[in-house]
Write an enzyme that holds these catalytic residues in place. Structure first.
Site, mmCIF file in Angstrom:
data_model
loop_
_atom_site.group_PDB
_atom_site.id
_atom_site.type_symbol
_atom_site.label_atom_id
_atom_site.label_comp_id
_atom_site.label_asym_id
_atom_site.label_seq_id
_atom_site.Cartn_x
_atom_site.Cartn_y
_atom_site.Cartn_z
ATOM 1 N N HIS A 34 -91.227 26.023 -101.488
ATOM 2 C CA HIS A 34 -90.512 26.364 -100.257
ATOM 3 C C HIS A 34 -91.249 25.865 -99.011
ATOM 4 O O HIS A 34 -91.005 26.344 -97.901
ATOM 5 C CB HIS A 34 -90.262 27.876 -100.166
ATOM 6 C CG HIS A 34 -89.274 28.368 -101.174
ATOM 7 N ND1 HIS A 34 -87.915 28.307 -100.989
ATOM 8 C CD2 HIS A 34 -89.458 28.891 -102.419
ATOM 9 C CE1 HIS A 34 -87.297 28.796 -102.056
ATOM 10 N NE2 HIS A 34 -88.211 29.147 -102.945
ATOM 11 N N ALA A 122 -84.232 23.576 -116.541
ATOM 12 C CA ALA A 122 -85.640 24.002 -116.556
ATOM 13 C C ALA A 122 -86.355 23.681 -115.249
ATOM 14 O O ALA A 122 -87.548 23.927 -115.126
ATOM 15 C CB ALA A 122 -86.371 23.335 -117.720
ATOM 16 N N GLY A 123 -85.639 23.119 -114.294
ATOM 17 C CA GLY A 123 -86.254 22.818 -113.006
ATOM 18 C C GLY A 123 -87.110 21.576 -113.009
ATOM 19 O O GLY A 123 -88.011 21.426 -112.185
ATOM 20 N N SER A 125 -85.694 18.479 -112.777
ATOM 21 C CA SER A 125 -84.986 17.490 -111.956
ATOM 22 C C SER A 125 -84.467 16.295 -112.742
ATOM 23 O O SER A 125 -84.783 15.143 -112.439
ATOM 24 C CB SER A 125 -85.873 17.030 -110.794
ATOM 25 O OG SER A 125 -86.234 18.126 -110.003
ATOM 26 N N SER A 126 -83.632 16.567 -113.725
ATOM 27 C CA SER A 126 -83.013 15.483 -114.486
ATOM 28 C C SER A 126 -82.085 14.654 -113.611
ATOM 29 O O SER A 126 -81.945 13.446 -113.822
ATOM 30 C CB SER A 126 -82.241 16.047 -115.686
ATOM 31 O OG SER A 126 -81.278 16.992 -115.266
ATOM 32 N N SER A 127 -81.457 15.267 -112.615
ATOM 33 C CA SER A 127 -80.547 14.509 -111.748
ATOM 34 C C SER A 127 -81.303 13.475 -110.926
ATOM 35 O O SER A 127 -80.859 12.327 -110.791
ATOM 36 C CB SER A 127 -79.772 15.458 -110.832
ATOM 37 O OG SER A 127 -80.644 16.192 -109.997
ATOM 38 N N GLU A 159 -77.462 12.132 -103.587
ATOM 39 C CA GLU A 159 -77.259 13.508 -104.043
ATOM 40 C C GLU A 159 -76.746 14.383 -102.907
ATOM 41 O O GLU A 159 -75.879 15.236 -103.107
ATOM 42 C CB GLU A 159 -78.548 14.080 -104.630
ATOM 43 C CG GLU A 159 -78.342 15.445 -105.241
ATOM 44 C CD GLU A 159 -79.197 15.698 -106.481
ATOM 45 O OE1 GLU A 159 -79.221 16.846 -106.925
ATOM 46 O OE2 GLU A 159 -79.812 14.753 -107.010
ATOM 47 N N ASP A 171 -88.192 15.729 -105.388
ATOM 48 C CA ASP A 171 -87.856 15.427 -106.777
ATOM 49 C C ASP A 171 -87.794 13.927 -107.014
ATOM 50 O O ASP A 171 -88.365 13.396 -107.976
ATOM 51 C CB ASP A 171 -86.521 16.066 -107.147
ATOM 52 C CG ASP A 171 -86.557 17.578 -107.050
ATOM 53 O OD1 ASP A 171 -87.660 18.137 -106.944
ATOM 54 O OD2 ASP A 171 -85.478 18.193 -107.082
#
Length: 384
Positions: A34, A122-123, A125-127, A159, A171
Site C-alpha cells: 500500500h 494467489a496474488g 499477477s498472472s495478468s 490493464e 506488477d
C-alpha cells in the site's frame, strides 16, 4: 515443460513451427504494501512461475488466440477500434494491441497460444505476466524498437484502460525487470530502481493461500486511498510543500493528524513506517542480515493488521502460527489484503513439515483447505 507443450499446441493448431517463444513471470512483493499509490517504495521480485507464449505473424489482419489452460479460442480483426471480448481473458492481449495502435504502430495479424503455471488468485499477477509476454513478443515480431520501461508503461495502461482495472505499475515492472536472486527496490514516484542481492541458499518463498476471496479488497482499497489523501491534506495546512505521504514524517503526523483524527493517523503512520521498512530492509540485504529483514516482514504484517486493517483472521492466524518457528525467517500478508496469500521466507528442508502441521490445523480452526506454493526468485520477461 510448458515451453514445449505450448510450442507443440501452436504447431497443432496453426501447422507452423516458426513461432517465437516467450516466458514472462509472475511476481511477489517481499515488503512495501500500500505504499505504491502513496508514491513510496516497494520491494518486488520475479518468480519461477510464469506465462509461456508462442506467437507468429499472420499474412492477414486477423488475431487468433488459444488459451491452453482454459481450452478456449478467440478470433477477431486487428483493425481499430477493438472491442472487448465477453470471454474477458482476450482483453489483456487486445488491450496491448490497442495501446500500440494508439502510439501509431501498424500491427499486423498474429497467431498466439499461451499457458501458465502462475496460481490464479494467489496474488502473483498472472495478468501482468500475460500483458508483458504479449508486448514483448509483438515488439520482437513486428520490430517496434520499444525499450522495457515503455513496454511496462503500456502494459499498465492496457490493464487500466481496456481491461478496466486501476492497478499500479509494480506488477508489470517486476515481471519485466526481474533478475535471478535479486529483488528490486522501486521508487513509485520516479520509477528509479535498484537491485539488491537475495542469495540465500536453501531459502525458499512459501506462499500460504488462505482460500479467502478478496471480497472487500476493491471497495476498502479506495477507502484507504481516500484516508491517506485526507492525512496529506491535514499535513499540508502546515507544510504546503508536502505532495504525498512519501514526503511526510511520523513527527508531522503526530503534530498535525493524530490530534484531529486518530483513524487517519493510524492509516498514514503505517504507510510512513512501511516506506522506512523497505529502505532499511534493503540495507539488511546488503549486509546479508536476513534475520533483521524477516523481523521487518513481521512488523509489516502487524501494521497491515492493526493500523491499516486490511488483513483477515485467516492471514493473522497463519502468520501467528509461523512466528518464532525455527527456519521461518519472516512472514506477512501479501497484496491488497482481505484474503489471498501470506508470503513466508522458509528454509527449504523445513517446508514439508511446516505445511504438514499447518494444513489440518487450518482446516480445523478456519474451516478451509490450505493451499501452498513454493517459489524462488528468477529472471524477468525474455525470449526462450
Amino acid at each position: 515443460m510448458l515451453t514445449s507443450q505450448v510450442a507443440q499446441k501452436f504447431q497443432e493448431i496453426f501447422a507452423s513451427n516458426g513461432a517465437l517463444l516467450v516466458r514472462s513471470p509472475g511476481r511477489v512483493n517481499l515488503i512495501g504494501e500500500h505504499t505504491d499509490y502513496n508514491n513510496g517504495f516497494v520491494l518486488p521480485a520475479a518468480v519461477d512461475k510464469a506465462i509461456y507464449l508462442a506467437i507468429a505473424r499472420r499474412p492477414d489482419d486477423e488475431i487468433q488466440l488459444f488459451a491452453m489452460d482454459l481450452g478456449q479460442s478467440y478470433r477477431g480483426p486487428i483493425r481499430p477500434p477493438l472491442t472487448p471480448s465477453a470471454l474477458h481473458w482476450p482483453n489483456y492481449i487486445l488491450g496491448i494491441v490497442e495501446q500500440l495502435q494508439g502510439m501509431g504502430f501498424t500491427i499486423g495479424g498474429f497467431n498466439c497460444v499461451f499457458a501458465g503455471d502462475i496460481p490464479l488468485g494467489a496474488g502473483m499477477s498472472s495478468s501482468a505476466a500475460l500483458e508483458n509476454a504479449v508486448i514483448f513478443a509483438l515488439n520482437l515480431i513486428f520490430g517496434l524498437g520499444l525499450d522495457p520501461m515503455t513496454m511496462v508503461r503500456l502494459s499498465q495502461k492496457a490493464e487500466n484502460e481496456f481491461v478496466g482495472l486501476q492497478c499500479g505499475i509494480m506488477d508489470m515492472f517486476a515481471s519485466m525487470f526481474g533478475r535471478k536472486d535479486q529483488v528490486i527496490r522501486l521508487d513509485c514516484r520516479s520509477l528509479e530502481y535498484t537491485y539488491f542481492p537475495f542469495k540465500a541458499p536453501g531459502l525458499r518463498i512459501l506462499l500460504l493461500d488462505t482460500q479467502v476471496e478478496h471480497s472487500l479488497a476493491s471497495s476498502e482499497y479506495n477507502v484507504r486511498r481516500q484516508q491517506c489523501e485526507a492525512g496529506v491534506k491535514l499535513v499540508q495546512r502546515h507544510h504546503p510543500e508536502v505532495k504525498s505521504l512519501r514526503d511526510v514524517t511520523l513527527e508531522m503526523l503526530s503534530a498535525h493528524v493524530a490530534p484531529v483524527d486518530e483513524l487517519i493517523w493510524r492509516r498514514c503512520s503505517f504507510v510512513v513506517e512501511e516506506n522506512a521498512r523497505v529502505l532499511s530492509g534493503t540495507e539488511d540485504l546488503l549486509r546479508g542480515d536476513l534475520a533483521a529483514f524477516g523481523e521487518k516482514m513481521y512488523a509489516s504484517h502487524d501494521g497491515l493488521s492493526q493500523k491499516y486493517e486490511v488483513s483477515c483472521a485467516e492471514s493473522d492466524w497463519l502468520v501467528g502460527q509461523v512466528r518464532g518457528v525455527e527456519g521461518v525467517i519472516g512472514a506477512r500478508q501479501m497484496g491488497g489484503g482481505f484474503g489471498g496469500c501470506t508470503i513466508n521466507l522458509v528454509e527449504e528442508e523445513l517446508i514439508d513439515g511446516l505445511v504438514t502441521r499447518l494444513a489440518p490445523l487450518y482446516r480445523e480452526v478456519m474451516k478451509r483447505d490450505l493451499k501452498w506454493y513454493i517459489g524462488r526468485i528468477e529472471d524477468g520477461t525474455s525470449a526462450v
